[in-house]
Design an enzyme around this catalytic site. Structure first.
Site: not given
Ligand code: NDP
Length: 272
Positions: A18, A67, A88, A104, A131, A157, A216, A218
């Site tokens: 950033s 966030k 964000n 985002d 997430g 869920a 999402m 990179y």
């Molecule tokens: P969270 O920790 O909030 O959520 C993680 C999610 O991934 C949950 O749904 C979780 O499932 C799932 N998950 C994690 N590990 C596994 C696995 N091994 N198999 C299947 N599902 C899995 O993370 P965020 O939502 O904050 O971030 C997610 C991604 O988005 C990251 O890679 C982040 O870098 C990217 N991102 C990119 C942005 C951009 O500008 N390009 C902006 C914001 C985020 P469960 O609910 O079952 O635990």
């Protein structure tokens, strides 16, 4: 006059792109500002934010893992951030109110539609994960009037919770990975599985040659999800760098009332 001060706050923060992105935006638009990295202790996010603004800071971007706390810290939310429960972008109004926005989703939609010509209206969209990242993108995606958005998550869920939260704004369904029935027009990976080089257990038949696949996450190298998409025959595979630059431009617009041109900054970050 003194330069306006901005920062991105997270933990860890040293790898954030950033500062480079916003500094390039400032040079391009002639805006006088500085943009730094702010490492907040895991138990001290609110203190760090309050100190930053008390010392005259103009605005913050917020990244992992804060966030949701940023949403709680804001005294008012922009409409697109209200339901997301994740913020964000922060700034202070003249009356002192801390405002939270989430750029985002707008960044993702703009990268898909404007930069890559992807049609979202009428599309059948699959979103993987439930997430914080997915919470931020659902409302802007649904505003594009897709035919359907299916949210698939390891923990069903959580997908059902998001379906119930956003379902009044469009056709939203929740699913396990295993029960998914393709093909989809657009598949967006919002799980953090890619960070460990892992992939959700996806069935076959989700992808055809016209399916656009978007990770999402990179990285310089192809992500695990995009490698899967290539093997499944997807004709267009994108990673989250465009989203990152576009969400930054959207934040810059809110702070400075001027929209930077993202093309040159994208080219600077990924020369090819
Ligand atoms: P969270 O920790 O909030 O959520 C993680 C999610 O991934 C949950 O749904 C979780 O499932 C799932 N998950 C994690 N590990 C596994 C696995 N091994 N198999 C299947 N599902 C899995 O993370 P965020 O939502 O904050 O971030 C997610 C991604 O988005 C990251 O890679 C982040 O870098 C990217 N991102 C990119 C942005 C951009 O500008 N390009 C902006 C914001 C985020 P469960 O609910 O079952 O635990």
């Amino acid at each position: 006059s003194e330069q306006a001060r901005y920062a991105v706050v997270g933990n860890p923060i040293e790898h954030s792109l950033s500062p480079r992105i916003h500094t390039a935006f400032a040079e391009q638009t002639g805006e006088s500002l500085v943009y730094e990295r702010l490492l907040a202790p895991l138990e001290g996010f609110r203190d760090s934010v309050e100190r930053f603004f008390a010392e005259g800071g103009a605005g913050l971007n917020v990244t992992v893992p804060f966030k949701q706390q940023a949403w709680e810290t804001a005294g008012r939310h922009e409409p697109r951030a209200a339901r997301a429960g994740a913020v964000n972008t922060l700034w202070r109004e003249t009356d002192g109110t801390l405002v939270g926005d989430n750029t985002d989703g707008a960044g993702l939609v703009r990268d898909l539609r404007v930069n890559n010509g992807v049609t979202l209206a009428g599309a059948r969209i699959l979103v993987l994960g439930a997430g914080g990242a997915v919470r931020g993108i659902l409302e802007p995606l649904l505003k594009e009037a897709p035919a359907e958005v299916v949210i698939a998550n390891r923990t069903l869920a959580r997908a059902e919770g998001l379906r119930d939260l956003f379902g009044d704004t469009g056709a939203v369904a929740a699913s396990t990975f295993e029960a998914l029935l393709g093909p989809f027009d657009v598949i967006i990976n919002g799980t953090s599985a890619s960070l460990q080089g892992e992939l959700p257990p996806l069935p076959g038949g989700l992808v055809n040659p016209a399916t656009v696949c978007y990770d999402m996450m990179y990285s310089q190298a192809e992500t695990a999800f995009n490698a899967w998409a290539r093997q499944q025959g997807s004709g267009l595979r994108l990673d989250g760098l465009g989203m990152l630059v576009e969400q930054a431009a959207e934040s810059f617009l809110k702070w400075r009332q001027v929209r930077p041109d993202t093309g040159p900054v994208m080219a600077m970050l990924r020369p090819d």
